[in-house]
Design a protein around this motif. Sequence first.
Motif, PDB file in Angstrom:
ATOM      1  N   ARG A   1      47.423  49.640  30.225  1.00 51.15           N
ATOM      2  CA  ARG A   1      47.768  49.806  28.817  1.00 51.15           C
ATOM      3  C   ARG A   1      47.939  51.286  28.536  1.00 51.15           C
ATOM      4  O   ARG A   1      46.995  52.048  28.593  1.00 51.15           O
TER       5      ARG A   1
ATOM      6  N   GLU B   1      42.676  47.890  33.621  1.00 48.69           N
ATOM      7  CA  GLU B   1      41.724  46.822  33.895  1.00 48.69           C
ATOM      8  C   GLU B   1      42.129  46.181  35.215  1.00 48.69           C
ATOM      9  O   GLU B   1      43.277  45.781  35.387  1.00 48.69           O
TER      10      GLU B   1
ATOM     11  N   ARG C   1      36.903  52.537  40.780  1.00 50.58           N
ATOM     12  CA  ARG C   1      37.259  53.456  39.697  1.00 50.58           C
ATOM     13  C   ARG C   1      37.797  54.778  40.245  1.00 50.58           C
ATOM     14  O   ARG C   1      38.783  55.321  39.761  1.00 50.58           O
TER      15      ARG C   1
ATOM     16  N   THR D   1      38.522  52.607  32.744  1.00 49.93           N
ATOM     17  CA  THR D   1      38.832  51.639  33.791  1.00 49.93           C
ATOM     18  C   THR D   1      37.827  50.511  33.722  1.00 49.93           C
ATOM     19  O   THR D   1      36.641  50.724  33.929  1.00 49.93           O
ATOM     20  N   ASP D   2      38.284  49.337  33.419  1.00 46.91           N
ATOM     21  CA  ASP D   2      37.404  48.177  33.431  1.00 46.91           C
ATOM     22  C   ASP D   2      37.559  47.457  34.752  1.00 46.91           C
ATOM     23  O   ASP D   2      38.667  47.143  35.169  1.00 46.91           O
ATOM     24  N   VAL D   3      36.434  47.212  35.393  1.00 46.87           N
ATOM     25  CA  VAL D   3      36.462  46.508  36.665  1.00 46.87           C
ATOM     26  C   VAL D   3      35.793  45.151  36.472  1.00 46.87           C
ATOM     27  O   VAL D   3      34.655  45.083  36.019  1.00 46.87           O
ATOM     28  N   VAL D   4      36.508  44.095  36.767  1.00 41.71           N
ATOM     29  CA  VAL D   4      35.969  42.745  36.593  1.00 41.71           C
ATOM     30  C   VAL D   4      35.883  42.060  37.961  1.00 41.71           C
ATOM     31  O   VAL D   4      36.878  41.963  38.669  1.00 41.71           O
ATOM     32  N   PHE D   5      34.693  41.625  38.306  1.00 44.94           N
ATOM     33  CA  PHE D   5      34.531  40.882  39.557  1.00 44.94           C
ATOM     34  C   PHE D   5      34.655  39.402  39.255  1.00 44.94           C
ATOM     35  O   PHE D   5      33.792  38.819  38.620  1.00 44.94           O
ATOM     36  N   ASP D   6      35.753  38.819  39.714  1.00 45.71           N
ATOM     37  CA  ASP D   6      36.024  37.414  39.434  1.00 45.71           C
ATOM     38  C   ASP D   6      35.477  36.485  40.501  1.00 45.71           C
ATOM     39  O   ASP D   6      35.240  35.318  40.262  1.00 45.71           O
TER      40      ASP D   6
ATOM     41  N   ASP E   1      40.724  43.421  22.843  1.00 40.47           N
ATOM     42  CA  ASP E   1      41.266  43.220  24.176  1.00 40.47           C
ATOM     43  C   ASP E   1      40.886  41.813  24.576  1.00 40.47           C
ATOM     44  O   ASP E   1      39.737  41.542  24.881  1.00 40.47           O
TER      45      ASP E   1
ATOM     46  N   ALA F   1      41.463  40.031  27.096  1.00 35.02           N
ATOM     47  CA  ALA F   1      41.076  39.709  28.457  1.00 35.02           C
ATOM     48  C   ALA F   1      39.573  39.779  28.669  1.00 35.02           C
ATOM     49  O   ALA F   1      39.040  39.120  29.544  1.00 35.02           O
ATOM     50  N   LEU F   2      38.901  40.576  27.874  1.00 34.63           N
ATOM     51  CA  LEU F   2      37.471  40.702  28.097  1.00 34.63           C
ATOM     52  C   LEU F   2      36.664  39.906  27.083  1.00 34.63           C
ATOM     53  O   LEU F   2      35.446  40.019  27.033  1.00 34.63           O
TER      54      LEU F   2
ATOM     55  N   ARG G   1      35.790  37.066  27.157  1.00 35.68           N
ATOM     56  CA  ARG G   1      35.294  35.867  27.808  1.00 35.68           C
ATOM     57  C   ARG G   1      33.804  35.730  27.654  1.00 35.68           C
ATOM     58  O   ARG G   1      33.085  36.703  27.619  1.00 35.68           O
TER      59      ARG G   1
ATOM     60  N   LEU H   1      28.329  45.889  32.520  1.00 31.77           N
ATOM     61  CA  LEU H   1      27.695  47.187  32.549  1.00 31.77           C
ATOM     62  C   LEU H   1      28.662  48.163  31.935  1.00 31.77           C
ATOM     63  O   LEU H   1      29.767  48.332  32.422  1.00 31.77           O
TER      64      LEU H   1
ATOM     65  N   ARG I   1      34.115  49.502  31.680  1.00 31.02           N
ATOM     66  CA  ARG I   1      33.167  48.404  31.875  1.00 31.02           C
ATOM     67  C   ARG I   1      33.232  47.847  33.276  1.00 31.02           C
ATOM     68  O   ARG I   1      34.291  47.836  33.893  1.00 31.02           O
ATOM     69  N   THR I   2      32.123  47.328  33.744  1.00 32.32           N
ATOM     70  CA  THR I   2      32.109  46.540  34.965  1.00 32.32           C
ATOM     71  C   THR I   2      31.604  45.157  34.594  1.00 32.32           C
ATOM     72  O   THR I   2      30.511  45.036  34.062  1.00 32.32           O
ATOM     73  N   SER I   3      32.407  44.145  34.845  1.00 39.43           N
ATOM     74  CA  SER I   3      31.969  42.784  34.543  1.00 39.43           C
ATOM     75  C   SER I   3      31.815  41.999  35.826  1.00 39.43           C
ATOM     76  O   SER I   3      32.621  42.127  36.736  1.00 39.43           O
ATOM     77  N   ILE I   4      30.786  41.201  35.860  1.00 37.51           N
ATOM     78  CA  ILE I   4      30.566  40.336  37.017  1.00 37.51           C
ATOM     79  C   ILE I   4      30.581  38.911  36.516  1.00 37.51           C
ATOM     80  O   ILE I   4      29.774  38.539  35.665  1.00 37.51           O
ATOM     81  N   SER I   5      31.502  38.123  37.019  1.00 37.45           N
ATOM     82  CA  SER I   5      31.640  36.773  36.483  1.00 37.45           C
ATOM     83  C   SER I   5      30.537  35.857  37.019  1.00 37.45           C
ATOM     84  O   SER I   5      29.937  36.125  38.057  1.00 37.45           O
TER      85      SER I   5
ATOM     86  N   VAL J   1      30.771  33.091  38.376  1.00 39.26           N
ATOM     87  CA  VAL J   1      31.137  32.525  39.675  1.00 39.26           C
ATOM     88  C   VAL J   1      30.576  33.398  40.794  1.00 39.26           C
ATOM     89  O   VAL J   1      30.053  32.900  41.794  1.00 39.26           O
TER      90      VAL J   1
END
Lengths: 111, 156
Positions: free
Chosen positions: A53, A62, A83, A101-106, B17, B19-20, B22, B28, B34-38, B40
């Motif tokens: 973005r 992201e 990052r 920077t958003d890091v998402v662990f899916d 936003d 996407a986040l 959820r 964190l 941000r760091t997101s841990i799903s 799963v």
Amino acid sequence: MGSSDAPGSEVELAQAIATAVRAVPGVADLSPGRFVEVATYGARARVRGVMVRQTAESLDVEVHVCAQYAGALVLTELAALVRESIRQSVRASGAGTVSQTDVVFDDVRVE
Amino acid sequence: MTMASSDVQLQTTGPGDGALARPRATELVTPEGRTSISDVVVGKIAGIAAREVDGVHELVGQGMGAAVTGLAQRVTHADGRSAGVHVEVGEREAAVDFRLTVDYGVSIPDLAVAVRGNVMDRLQSMTGLSVKEVNIDIVDLYFAEEDAQRTERRVE
């Protein structure tokens, strides 16, 4: 740097970011997200797992990551590595600096 | 920060936003992002950690058993690593429920202690979540000898 903020550059940037993130040890792959597809869309390209973005004053990224399971896995540390690699690849492409920077662990993957 | 209750919904701060927005992933927040841990991820790590303990035979899903679970997995392309695991994830704490079968001959109380310990260790080190409780439901026993005999007879 004389690079313009043409609309197409977002996809190129996302592609550079995707390559950089995939190269981080501990990252199995990028993930297209679990619900709505996470991607950067462009003319003839779609970069899954990376969202860029870009506004006049900020650049937010992201990324959705599938981690590689290993005994020494620490997700917060992996996020820091991701990052850092994004920061470097954005700087190398001359698009300025990343503000967030958003890091998402899916997911995690086990071999 | 206040104590996280077991089922914290993340309030989505920040202007839209999507996407986040959820529900329920541990987050964190740092100045760089941000760091997101799903969930799963938390569930899979817990499942792998339980399986790592020698004496645990398999994790089994809820309900009709293996056939239905297998079908559901094929349809959804899920790998079975989070079957038999249920996690509840808050901001900094998690609770985990397991349904598992164990090898015949092991001490179930000792095994339960080992599973609990390993799951807590793994989740704490990998995700930073502290695990409040690990509930273990032993649903069946596994007899290795029985399997061996069965295959022998078929070979004859």
